[in-house]
Design a protein around this motif. Structure first.
Motif, mmCIF file in Angstrom:
data_model
loop_
_atom_site.group_PDB
_atom_site.id
_atom_site.type_symbol
_atom_site.label_atom_id
_atom_site.label_comp_id
_atom_site.label_asym_id
_atom_site.label_seq_id
_atom_site.Cartn_x
_atom_site.Cartn_y
_atom_site.Cartn_z
ATOM 1 N N VAL A 33 22.349 22.246 27.966
ATOM 2 C CA VAL A 33 22.828 21.986 29.324
ATOM 3 C C VAL A 33 24.323 21.702 29.238
ATOM 4 O O VAL A 33 24.776 20.974 28.358
ATOM 5 N N LEU A 41 17.536 19.103 23.292
ATOM 6 C CA LEU A 41 18.521 19.800 24.123
ATOM 7 C C LEU A 41 19.929 19.494 23.623
ATOM 8 O O LEU A 41 20.216 18.366 23.238
ATOM 9 N N PHE A 49 21.889 25.326 32.784
ATOM 10 C CA PHE A 49 20.814 25.154 31.816
ATOM 11 C C PHE A 49 20.568 26.476 31.098
ATOM 12 O O PHE A 49 20.464 27.520 31.743
ATOM 13 N N ARG A 68 18.330 28.637 28.027
ATOM 14 C CA ARG A 68 17.146 28.744 27.181
ATOM 15 C C ARG A 68 17.169 30.135 26.550
ATOM 16 O O ARG A 68 17.451 31.121 27.235
ATOM 17 N N ARG A 94 21.439 31.789 30.522
ATOM 18 C CA ARG A 94 21.457 30.775 31.572
ATOM 19 C C ARG A 94 20.265 31.008 32.483
ATOM 20 O O ARG A 94 20.085 32.089 33.026
ATOM 21 N N ARG A 103 15.234 18.177 35.961
ATOM 22 C CA ARG A 103 15.672 19.483 35.455
ATOM 23 C C ARG A 103 15.715 19.493 33.935
ATOM 24 O O ARG A 103 15.341 20.466 33.299
ATOM 25 N N LEU A 104 16.200 18.399 33.359
ATOM 26 C CA LEU A 104 16.243 18.311 31.893
ATOM 27 C C LEU A 104 14.838 18.360 31.309
ATOM 28 O O LEU A 104 14.590 19.041 30.315
ATOM 29 N N HIS A 142 13.517 21.879 31.361
ATOM 30 C CA HIS A 142 14.134 22.823 30.440
ATOM 31 C C HIS A 142 14.108 22.374 28.983
ATOM 32 O O HIS A 142 14.640 23.074 28.125
ATOM 33 N N SER A 143 13.502 21.242 28.701
ATOM 34 C CA SER A 143 13.464 20.776 27.307
ATOM 35 C C SER A 143 12.252 21.298 26.573
ATOM 36 O O SER A 143 11.327 21.812 27.137
#
Length: 124
Positions: free
Chosen positions: A45, A73, A98, A100, A104, A119-120, A123-124
């Protein structure tokens, strides 16, 4: 708890215990970070902010603290004034991108610690 200066922010913040928090202090740093994100394919991120932005300064300590909760992350802070060439696409601060698998996958505009946490987590 000891404190550290996050380069370019002028703020003393809690030390990141996982070492997954860095800052890009110029365009070359940010270019290197983006290349590393794409090649490593690890989740990351980027927090695009500025020292003159009140909202950015309010969310930055939470961003740093949250880095301790998501050790897988990579957390990057990029000041748009220190990285003008590579951040010219950023139109609002703070902006969070973010990543992955080197791509993006999401963007969050504005602050909100709970929104950022969610959000974290996603996306973790």
């Amino acid at each position: 708890m000891s404190e550290t200066d996050l380069e370019g922010t002028g703020l003393n913040l809690a030390v990141n215990r996982h070492g997954n928090l860095t800052s890009a202090s110029n365009d070359q740093d940010l270019t290197n970070v983006l290349h590393q994100i794409k090649s490593s394919k690890s989740p990351a991120v980027i927090n695009y902010g500025s020292t003159w932005c009140r909202v950015c300064n309010q969310i930055l300590p939470a961003f740093c603290q949250l880095s301790n909760n998501f050790p897988k992350l990579s957390f990057i802070y990029a000041d748009i004034d220190e990285c003008p060439e590579t951040t010219q696409h950023i139109r609002y601060t703070p902006t969070f991108h973010f990543y992955r698998d080197g791509e993006r996958v999401d963007e969050m505009l504005g602050a909100g610690e709970e929104r950022l946490h969610d959000r974290l987590w996603l996306h973790s």
